[in-house]
Motif scaffolding. Structure first.
Motif, PDB file in Angstrom:
ATOM      1  N   THR A 147     -14.653   8.141  -7.619  1.00 37.71           N
ATOM      2  CA  THR A 147     -14.978   7.339  -6.455  1.00 37.71           C
ATOM      3  C   THR A 147     -15.115   8.244  -5.265  1.00 37.71           C
ATOM      4  O   THR A 147     -14.166   8.856  -4.824  1.00 37.71           O
ATOM      5  CB  THR A 147     -13.869   6.334  -6.192  1.00 37.71           C
ATOM      6  N   THR A 148     -16.270   8.284  -4.778  1.00 39.73           N
ATOM      7  CA  THR A 148     -16.499   9.212  -3.694  1.00 39.73           C
ATOM      8  C   THR A 148     -16.528   8.518  -2.353  1.00 39.73           C
ATOM      9  O   THR A 148     -15.986   8.984  -1.388  1.00 39.73           O
ATOM     10  CB  THR A 148     -17.840   9.913  -3.877  1.00 39.73           C
ATOM     11  N   MET A 149     -17.133   7.421  -2.328  1.00 43.17           N
ATOM     12  CA  MET A 149     -17.284   6.802  -1.022  1.00 43.17           C
ATOM     13  C   MET A 149     -16.030   6.081  -0.594  1.00 43.17           C
ATOM     14  O   MET A 149     -15.064   6.684  -0.233  1.00 43.17           O
ATOM     15  CB  MET A 149     -18.454   5.822  -1.077  1.00 43.17           C
ATOM     16  N   GLU A 150     -16.019   4.828  -0.653  1.00 42.80           N
ATOM     17  CA  GLU A 150     -14.860   4.129  -0.169  1.00 42.80           C
ATOM     18  C   GLU A 150     -14.297   3.255  -1.265  1.00 42.80           C
ATOM     19  O   GLU A 150     -14.951   2.394  -1.784  1.00 42.80           O
ATOM     20  CB  GLU A 150     -15.218   3.272   1.023  1.00 42.80           C
ATOM     21  N   SER A 151     -13.119   3.551  -1.563  1.00 42.30           N
ATOM     22  CA  SER A 151     -12.468   2.708  -2.546  1.00 42.30           C
ATOM     23  C   SER A 151     -10.990   2.939  -2.447  1.00 42.30           C
ATOM     24  O   SER A 151     -10.524   3.866  -1.824  1.00 42.30           O
ATOM     25  CB  SER A 151     -12.941   3.049  -3.949  1.00 42.30           C
ATOM     26  N   ILE A 152     -10.314   2.094  -3.077  1.00 37.46           N
ATOM     27  CA  ILE A 152      -8.868   2.222  -3.083  1.00 37.46           C
ATOM     28  C   ILE A 152      -8.477   2.817  -4.414  1.00 37.46           C
ATOM     29  O   ILE A 152      -8.951   2.377  -5.449  1.00 37.46           O
ATOM     30  CB  ILE A 152      -8.212   0.863  -2.874  1.00 37.46           C
ATOM     31  N   PRO A 153      -7.704   3.788  -4.383  1.00 39.04           N
ATOM     32  CA  PRO A 153      -7.389   4.454  -5.645  1.00 39.04           C
ATOM     33  C   PRO A 153      -6.681   3.556  -6.624  1.00 39.04           C
ATOM     34  O   PRO A 153      -6.731   3.776  -7.810  1.00 39.04           O
ATOM     35  CB  PRO A 153      -6.469   5.600  -5.205  1.00 39.04           C
ATOM     36  N   GLY A 154      -6.075   2.577  -6.142  1.00 37.56           N
ATOM     37  CA  GLY A 154      -5.329   1.752  -7.077  1.00 37.56           C
ATOM     38  C   GLY A 154      -4.010   2.414  -7.368  1.00 37.56           C
ATOM     39  O   GLY A 154      -3.935   3.605  -7.554  1.00 37.56           O
ATOM     40  N   SER A 155      -3.023   1.671  -7.388  1.00 43.42           N
ATOM     41  CA  SER A 155      -1.719   2.266  -7.591  1.00 43.42           C
ATOM     42  C   SER A 155      -1.665   2.930  -8.939  1.00 43.42           C
ATOM     43  O   SER A 155      -2.003   2.338  -9.940  1.00 43.42           O
ATOM     44  CB  SER A 155      -0.653   1.193  -7.525  1.00 43.42           C
ATOM     45  N   ASN A 170      -0.028   4.155  -0.108  1.00 42.83           N
ATOM     46  CA  ASN A 170      -0.679   5.319   0.489  1.00 42.83           C
ATOM     47  C   ASN A 170      -1.457   4.921   1.731  1.00 42.83           C
ATOM     48  O   ASN A 170      -2.686   4.908   1.733  1.00 42.83           O
ATOM     49  CB  ASN A 170      -1.613   5.972  -0.534  1.00 42.83           C
ATOM     50  N   ASP A 189       0.857  -1.176   0.000  1.00 40.24           N
ATOM     51  CA  ASP A 189       0.000   0.000   0.000  1.00 40.24           C
ATOM     52  C   ASP A 189       0.890   1.222   0.000  1.00 40.24           C
ATOM     53  O   ASP A 189       1.560   1.517   0.974  1.00 40.24           O
ATOM     54  CB  ASP A 189      -0.883  -0.023   1.250  1.00 40.24           C
TER      55      ASP A 189
END
Lengths: 174, 174
Positions: free
Chosen positions: A135-143, A72, A70
């Motif tokens: 993506t506003t709520m919850e997500s992982i931006p993805g590398s 971030n 991760d």
DNA sequence: GGCTAATCAGTAGTAACAAC
DNA sequence: GTTGTTACTACTGATTAGCC
């Protein structure tokens, strides 16, 4: 000259000198404003110089390992990593910030370094018609971008001081 | 080897530990990403993290252009702008909120960080005008051509990677 | 629901240090 | 001088609290 931002000092935030400000502590009784404020406030731990942390190899290993997973981490993870490595949370945060920047910088230009001014800011982007992640709520931006297998420089500079921190005790107790 | 079946736990992490790449975090533990995150987070916790949108230049142009016209659009306009830019309505709304706050903050004080000294507070200058548009605006359908000055910093950070999101056809129907 | 104000947090840029 | 890395700052997107 010693005109620095005393506000930081009072706030107790970083108490850091502004850029380019220097202390000329010629003899041992030449106080700048910050030292003066220190005397006044007693506790304002001022730093005359910027301390440059030198990471030990184990610390770097842990940081890099986490970075792979991760790049971030959030505050909690940051704190955990700081705990593992024995570093402060701030230092850990800065390391991750710098590592992300490093990854961005080195992604795509890993030529065998000549001395050229490689300014690969990857500007372009003149028209890719938006589509930023919504993506506003919850997500992982993805590398972002190509996440190569970590071949940045990241050298360890033979830390002078040995750190003895519980690096392995609190890791995984299952 | 790390054969865990809960890959869906991590949605869309791009950093690959492909080809069974493990890494050793501590002395004798080899963990893959999934295992690691589960251990760290206790369980399959979708990490709630702020995702910072990076606006493309065209998006910013559209937003700024509209901001000049109307700094406080209502819901319908917001949605329309969101459609134009391809951003979500929420992101657009937040941008306008922040822009209003920015305008307030910066009205009268232009703070440039080039070499210390100038603490210019003698402002006014809530004007715009001027500034023959340097913003390259292309191929935004329906965008007004008048993009005009912005006295705030508002830099664009030219996202290096193009994010392809299949949102070309799932615009918000109205 | 909307707004503002304050706050949190991430990015880009850069200075400060260190080694080559 | 150059390169690399840590630390810092400014700007800004996102969130929260409070209000209407």
């Amino acid at each position: 000259m010693c005109s620095l931002s005393s506000i930081n000092c009072i706030k107790g935030l970083g108490s850091q000198l502004s850029t380019g400000e220097e202390f000329s502590l010629t003899d041992n009784r030449l106080l700048c404003k910050q030292h003066y404020l220190e005397l006044i406030h007693g506790q304002c731990k001022a730093k005359t110089k910027r301390v440059r942390t030198t990471f030990a190899e184990e610390q770097l290993s842990v940081l890099q390992a986490h970075f792979q997973i991760d790049s971030n981490p959030d505050g909690a993870d940051l704190e955990k990593i700081a705990n593992i490595t024995g570093l402060s949370k701030r230092v850990t945060q800065v390391w991750f910030q710098n590592s992300r920047a490093r990854q961005k910088k080195y992604q795509g230009s890993k030529k065998s370094r000549a001395s050229g001014g490689g300014n690969d800011r990857s500007g372009s982007a003149t028209n890719n018609s938006g589509r930023s992640s919504t993506t506003t709520m919850e997500s992982i931006p993805g590398s972002p971008g190509c996440d190569d297998g970590m071949m940045f420089p990241t050298s360890v500079t033979t830390s002078a001081d040995d750190i003895d921190k519980p690096m392995d005790s609190m890791m995984f107790s299952e």
